[in-house]
Design an enzyme around this catalytic site. Sequence first.
Site, PDB file in Angstrom:
ATOM      1  N   LYS A 127       0.865  -1.085  -0.105  1.00  0.00           N
ATOM      2  CA  LYS A 127      -0.017   0.250  -0.053  1.00  0.00           C
ATOM      3  C   LYS A 127       0.837   1.108  -0.040  1.00  0.00           C
ATOM      4  CE  LYS A 127      -4.261  -1.488   1.172  1.00  0.00           C
ATOM      5  NZ  LYS A 127      -4.766  -1.703   2.431  1.00  0.00           N
ATOM      6  N   HIS A 130       2.090   7.151   2.355  1.00  0.00           N
ATOM      7  CA  HIS A 130       1.912   8.215   1.847  1.00  0.00           C
ATOM      8  C   HIS A 130       2.108   9.615   2.948  1.00  0.00           C
ATOM      9  CE1 HIS A 130      -1.880   7.674   3.964  1.00  0.00           C
ATOM     10  NE2 HIS A 130      -2.076   6.794   3.349  1.00  0.00           N
ATOM     11  N   HIS A 133       1.198   9.079   6.554  1.00  0.00           N
ATOM     12  CA  HIS A 133       1.959   8.299   7.490  1.00  0.00           C
ATOM     13  C   HIS A 133       3.320   9.117   8.026  1.00  0.00           C
ATOM     14  CE1 HIS A 133       0.569   4.747   4.956  1.00  0.00           C
ATOM     15  NE2 HIS A 133       0.342   4.411   6.283  1.00  0.00           N
TER      16      HIS A 133
END
Length: 566
Positions: A127, A130, A133
């Site tokens: 995943k 981005h 985070h």
Amino acid sequence: MIDFKSKIVSGLSGLIESVEPKEIEGMIEVPADSNMGDFAFPCFKLARIFRKSPNLIAEDIAGRFEEEDYLESVASVGGYVNFKIDKETYVSDVMGDVISQKDRYGSSCEGCGKKVVVEFSSPNIAKPFHIGHIRTTVIGNSINRIYKFLGYDTVSVNHLGDYGTQFGKLIVAFSSWGVREDVEKEPIKELLKLYIRFHEEAEKAPELEDQAREWFKRLENKDPEAVEMWQWFREVSLKEFSRVYSLLDIEFDSYAGESFYSDKMPEIVDQMRERNLLEMSQGAEIVNLEDFGMPPAIITKSDGSTLYITRDIAAAKYRKETYDFYKNIYVVGSQQILHFKQLIKILELMGCQWAGDCVHVPFGMVALEEGTMSTRKGRVVFLEDVLKKAVERTEEIIEGKNPDLENKHEVARQVGIGAVMFQELSNSRIKDYVFSWEKTLSFEGETGPYVQYTHARCSSLLRKGGLFEAGDFDASILTDEVSMDIIRQLGKFKETVSEAGRKYEPAVISRFVVDLAQLFNRFYHEHSIVVEDLKVRRARLALAMCVKQTLKNGLALLGMQAPEKM
Ligand code: ARG
């Protein structure tokens, strides 16, 4: 550092025998206005004991207090005894500490002998890593550094999201539509595409969901084909994450993620059963938390597979057994407050006496000026792109302001990345905020580059001012108000680090370095530093050196570099 407060307490104890020294210590205040004094002792509570007015008591104490060299004055003002520390003594004391302790200035041993687990970042593999985070990554890194500086033995853990039913979906998607070379070239972008495609196709062909469940079961049963594919997803994802971590200068002691606990799950579930904590509910096993005002926690699904919280229970127990932690800190967003409340409650119900040593440190969300992110819709801002863009923009700024700078690229990296980090750390962590390029990369105002710039300004003064023996300066030159304000700020650093640790709040340190930078810049504008008079020059340069060192130490606790030139 001289403990002026203790000296005052012992002086007062000699005069007031009916009050315990500990209590006297608790009564001492630091006046908001430093003109009043450095410490104040209020006499209002004593009025009842001595049956005299606070004013008279304060006057009596002030009159009899033995004046030692470290004091400039002791005076009674409106029921308070105000103490002023002798300025020269204070200046030499604080600056002497900075100069002798250097990179360790502000550190302490309050955590010596204690182990602290700091879990942060913990992205999900396959995943995007981005902008959402960034906060856990940067705040967690700073908390880890702060605890280390406080003397704790820290273990930084990346609890990777590398397990769960989504990997069944990904295996199905990759086997059906994936191209190995494409995934190898841009792992996360490709895997994300496959994941999104799975959901689109599964709407038309629901049997895909069954296949995905089947593959996840195989993964749980260690079927070699499933394990191999999963491992490959993990590997390519980690390679991409490491690029971000290395840009940010972040390292982990452990990458024990969710999958690490997969084989420890049956034992945990058994323990919960033995304690009669599990109830059946529609084929699933749950812990009923109604008595504690929380919704139930699902521990196993009807097909026997475990969940996120089950793995967290196993992880907490594993960490206790492995590290015997004093604290186990989770730096995870505020969306998961309930999850961690449930986790800690369940650990308590399982009889873990250390459950209360597990601490969730939540933080607010980051929004983009363009609006909210959506992974499914592909509206994601990759953290790596943000960091690279920050470095590029900083390069442009340097090109405009200081094109001859040596080491341009490295400085741009330190400043660009630092700017992004500082932005995350300068808001108190629980607040939601909107990410703004404009604000982040400004060299003015309360930003990372501003603090780094002040550090570089000190370096440049020290280069210009010529060599001098650190420690050999005349403290009486630095007793003016502007200098004293800086020195008082320097003197507060150790307590500031401790407060930041206690509150799990790096913003306490970012505030401190901004304030220190502002105080120094005021000094810089009001005083010439590299002057003819060598005695004055030496003292002012010594002060610049102390400011430089303390800014550097503070920035390091935030995870930032302090370039010599900008
Ligand atoms: N992987 C999770 C996420 O991205 C965060 C993990 C938090 N840590 C934990 N021990 N549950 O949302």
